[in-house]
Design an enzyme around this catalytic site. Structure first.
Site, short mmCIF file in Angstrom:
data_model
loop_
_atom_site.label_atom_id
_atom_site.label_comp_id
_atom_site.label_asym_id
_atom_site.label_seq_id
_atom_site.Cartn_x
_atom_site.Cartn_y
_atom_site.Cartn_z
N ASP A 1 4.06 26.48 -51.89
CA ASP A 1 4.91 25.43 -52.46
C ASP A 1 4.12 24.13 -52.61
OD1 ASP A 1 7.53 24.09 -53.10
OD2 ASP A 1 7.08 23.06 -51.23
N GLU B 1 5.41 31.85 -54.81
CA GLU B 1 4.77 30.80 -54.01
C GLU B 1 3.80 31.39 -52.99
OE1 GLU B 1 7.98 27.15 -54.10
OE2 GLU B 1 8.14 28.62 -52.48
#
Length: 237
Positions: free
Chosen positions: A52, A124
């Protein structure tokens, strides 16, 4: 062992990345539900945490360098669209990564391989695996190469987070019209029910969609209607 190797090789081909440490991509593709009840199984939540941040940095850097005349506020909004769950889900579908994720049987039976949150989190985690294995520069190139179309759509205001709201804005722009979402049918076992919805504008069917909840099927019906409206506009040009 051979099955694992073939699986990882297939994933590497889809991602166009050859991992030196195959365990990293294996972990990135392992959902927490698979680890439940199994000893010494690592799953992808820690990689997701890192991915992220890497994604946010790379997209921020790219927007900063490529769109020099855009103010901070606008760039912040565009970045939010590019890294949102829906955008990550579209990347995951492009890779067809759902079929390679390890998850529990129960998670799979309840639609886990198509669940937006699971697929977005996996993207991610994969980004983090590329970063750890190959370094920042390769991770940055990997992200930009795969997110170019998403970035373009965001800059052209073509990414929609709420299709129902967007459809309402468009069809009611020139006056009040009735919008109704009609549940046509549902099927499948109780643990994986599929709902089918049509959206009607002034009682005329404009779009249809399927989802694993009524809310999802309505959003997909609105999305389908927006695509049809967009096609009609293109046909007139």
């Amino acid at each position: 062992m051979g099955e694992k190797v073939n699986r990882i090789e297939n994933v590497e081909k889809r991602l166009n990345v050859c991992f030196k440490d195959k365990d990293l991509i294996e972990i990135a593709l392992t959902h927490s539900s698979y680890a439940n009840g199994r000893k010494n199984i690592k799953f992808n939540e820690r990689l997701e945490f890192l991915g992220d941040s890497v994604l946010q940095l790379c997209i921020s850097e790219y927007l900063f360098l490529m769109y020099k005349n855009k103010p901070e506020g606008e760039l912040t909004k565009k970045r939010a669209l590019i890294v949102c769950e829906n955008s990550l889900y579209e990347i995951a579908r492009k890779w067809n990564i759902g079929e390679y994720i390890k998850m529990s049987r129960g998670e799979e039976l309840t639609g886990g391989r198509e669940r937006t949150s699971i697929l977005a989190d996996c993207v991610e985690a994969i980004i983090a695996a590329v970063h750890v294995d190959c370094g920042y520069e390769k991770a940055r190139k990997f992200i930009i190469d795969n997110f170019k179309s998403v970035i373009q759509k965001a800059m052209e205001n073509k990414i929609v987070l709420d299709y129902k709201t967007k459809l309402q804005e468009i069809v009611q722009k020139n006056g009040d019209v009735s919008i109704e979402y009609v549940l046509i049918k549902y099927d499948g076992p109780p643990h994986r029910r599929r709902f089918y919805t049509e959206v009607c504008i002034d009682k005329n069917v404009l779009g249809s969609g399927m989802g694993y909840s009524k809310k999802e099927s309505e959003q997909n019906a609105a999305h389908n209607a927006l695509n049809k409206l967009d096609s009609k506009v293109r046909d007139r040009v």
